[in-house]
Design an enzyme around this catalytic site. Structure first.
Site, PDB file in Angstrom:
ATOM      1  N   GLU A  51       3.414   2.795  -4.886  1.00 48.91           N
ATOM      2  CA  GLU A  51       2.268   2.076  -4.953  1.00 48.91           C
ATOM      3  C   GLU A  51       1.970   1.606  -6.333  1.00 48.91           C
ATOM      4  OE1 GLU A  51      -1.795   0.380  -5.496  1.00 48.91           O
ATOM      5  OE2 GLU A  51      -0.881   1.977  -6.222  1.00 48.91           O
TER       6      GLU A  51
ATOM      7  N   ASP B  81       2.073   8.501  -5.013  1.00 48.55           N
ATOM      8  CA  ASP B  81       2.443   8.580  -6.561  1.00 48.55           C
ATOM      9  C   ASP B  81       1.186   8.320  -7.228  1.00 48.55           C
ATOM     10  OD1 ASP B  81       2.368   5.850  -5.428  1.00 48.55           O
ATOM     11  OD2 ASP B  81       3.407   5.131  -7.239  1.00 48.55           O
TER      12      ASP B  81
HETATM   13 ZN   LIG Z   1      -4.070   3.605  -5.774  1.00 50.43          ZN
END
Ligand SMILES: [Zn+2]
Ligand SMILES: *[C@@H]1O[C@H](CO)[C@@H](O)[C@H](O)[C@H]1NC(C)=O
Length: 515
Positions: A201, A137
């Site tokens: 994340e 992401d």
């Molecule tokens: Zn990162």
């Protein structure tokens, strides 16, 4: 009397001068004669397979990354992600890495709907597995200000532009690419390893990395080390150091977000109370800013970074850095002058939100603010919260903790630290221009903290040469990676996997070549 005084003054001076001379001798000795403690033996074995790319391999490697950049895997906010893109990313890697997905000894699982876990079974079950972690992401990107649109993956002047080129599709795709190349050359893996690719994340990793970690823990997995994004090979970051140096994160800062609020009776502004909710809260915030958290230089890994790099500094900084026993108070004061180095030595305080007031003539009923602290590795969230309370010292200010986690524990850094020696060996193979490898501290957060129960050896490092201006591109405008830099990253991973297949580290040796 006078004579005696003169004598005493002379004796005092001699004493002082003597001390100064002795100090100078020690300072010079440490800077020029004493080298850092003998390093671990860097073993001679070269990886079995060299990293030679055909023109076709080169094209394929580049196109695999470009294709991934075009998929808009954006994490907009903690509960808003482009899930279409996350799913598309899964289909994409299946298509571009056929050898990885068809190998009998590789198990692929989708975790938390969009994250990926690969279990690569090595031929020797005696060897403790390791893990390579990355995330797919990305943070949002504005359309303006980019030389090429952020999801175009356009190539210009040897660089691929796009969100995720450094953070962190270069790792996610790079790891799979390295494995794909090894499999095509029939490399037989000996040590098992895991590949984790998280999908959230940028929004704390609760659904991706955390679930992967929980699953591995439930399976009783222990890791010899884990490598995640974070630090890099730094070029031109540190004043007085000319050569690029590899700084490998051995911990990352913790975080604590608190919401402060003050409630007061509303009223008319024509007969105001002595203090309004805004005034009270503003006072509290000002006290937090005026009283920064304590300077912890010397209590965390930052001093070890300087010690490791000491001999890289040019004169006269080399004198100072090789003699931190003497100069650390000065160094500590210098470090706190710039926000970027100040962040390395203390828990930082950032007031990020302030909301209050409803009308020009109404006494505000409430005032609210959010303060984000990033916790130095030598402190814990609880400790920081106590300091916040004593600094605010006003019961009318309500303190609510919103999100918090402690800093990562500090990972081992010595001759026996398997991961560290593998990184050193691999850096020597792939980046011969890098002369120093030092432990460091990451001021941003990664998915790795979710894995603390699986290993005490968590390392944060991207095998990429980064210049200060690249640093601003991460989460900023014109994020990019050079095609050559990406090839080097894949080569690093390709050799790292082979180097990790060593059964155990060679014995340390006093005359060994030090990196
Ligand atoms: Zn990162
Ligand atoms: C989500 O990702 C898909 C695939 O990359 C893209 O076509 C779409 O425009 C994206 N949507 C948003 C809101 O970013």
């Amino acid at each position: 009397m006078a004579g005696r005084l003169r004598g005493a003054a002379l004796a005092g001076c001699l004493g002082l001068c003597g001390t100064a001379l002795a100090l100078l001798a020690v300072v010079l000795l440490r800077a020029y004669v004493l080298r850092p403690a003998p390093g671990p033996r860097v073993w001679g074995r070269r990886p079995e397979l060299g990293f030679e790319l055909s023109a076709r391999d080169r094209r394929e490697l580049k196109e695999a990354l470009r294709g991934a950049i075009k998929i808009q895997t954006v994490s907009f906010s903690p509960d808003d992600q482009n899930t279409t893109a996350l799913a598309e990313f899964g289909n994409y890697i299946k298509k571009v890495f056929p050898a990885v997905f068809s190998a009998k000894f590789i198990q692929h699982e989708i975790i938390g709907e969009y994250s990926h876990l690969f279990t690569v079974q090595g031929s020797d079950p005696q060897l403790t597995p390791y893990m390579l972690l990355a995330h797919m992401d990305v943070v949002p990107a504005s359309q303006e200000g980019w030389v090429a649109p952020p999801f175009s993956a356009e190539e210009r002047g040897g660089f691929i532009y796009g969100r995720g080129t450094m953070d962190n599709k270069n790792s996610a795709i790079g790891i799979l690419q390295a494995l794909e190349f090894l499999l095509r050359k029939d490399y037989r893996l000996r040590r098992s390893f895991y590949i984790g690719i998280g999908h959230d994340e940028e929004i704390y990793g609760h659904k991706g990395a955390r679930k992967i970690a929980d699953l591995l823990e439930a399976r009783g997995v222990k890791l010899s080390f884990l490598l995640d994004e974070g630090s890099a090979i730094l070029d031109g970051f540190i004043k007085g150091i000319k050569a690029p140096v590899a700084v490998i994160g051995i911990t990352e800062k913790g975080a604590l977000t608190v919401k402060l609020s003050v409630e007061k009776e509303p009223g008319h502004s024509s007969a105001p109370p002595k203090e309004t909710s805004i005034g009270i809260l503003a006072g509290a915030l000002s006290r937090l800013e005026q009283n920064p958290m304590p300077n912890m230089f010397g209590h965390g890994p930052e001093i070890r970074t300087l010690e490791h790099l000491a001999s890289e500094f040019t004169f006269p900084l080399n004198l100072i850095m090789t003699n931190l026993w003497l100069f650390s108070p000065i160094v500590s004061r210098i470090l706190q002058q710039m926000p970027s180095t100040n962040a390395l030595i203390r828990t930082t305080t950032a007031i990020t939100m302030f909301n209050a007031g409803i009308k020009t003539n109404i006494i505000p009923p409430s005032a609210k603010a959010t303060v984000n602290f990033r916790i130095h590795p030598s402190q814990k969230a609880e400790e920081v919260l106590e300091i916040i309370k004593t600094t605010i010292a006003d019961d009318r200010v309500k303190i609510d903790v919103q999100e918090t986690f402690d800093p990562n524990p500090i990972s081992p850094w010595d001759n026996q630290a398997f991961g560290v020696q593998i990184f050193r060996r691999t850096l020597l193979d792939v980046f011969p221009e890098v002369s120093s490898v030092a432990p460091g501290i990451c001021i941003a957060n990664t998915d790795s903290r979710h894995f603390a129960k699986l290993t005490d050896a968590i390392y944060l490092f991207n095998p990429l040469i980064i210049k200060p201006d690249d640093f601003l591109r991460i989460h900023g405008l014109n994020e990019r990676i050079s095609v050559e830099g990406y090839e080097k990253q894949v080569e690093f991973l390709y050799q790292l996997i082979q180097n990790s297949d060593i059964k155990k580290l060679p014995e340390p040796h006093a005359n060994s070549h030090e990196l």
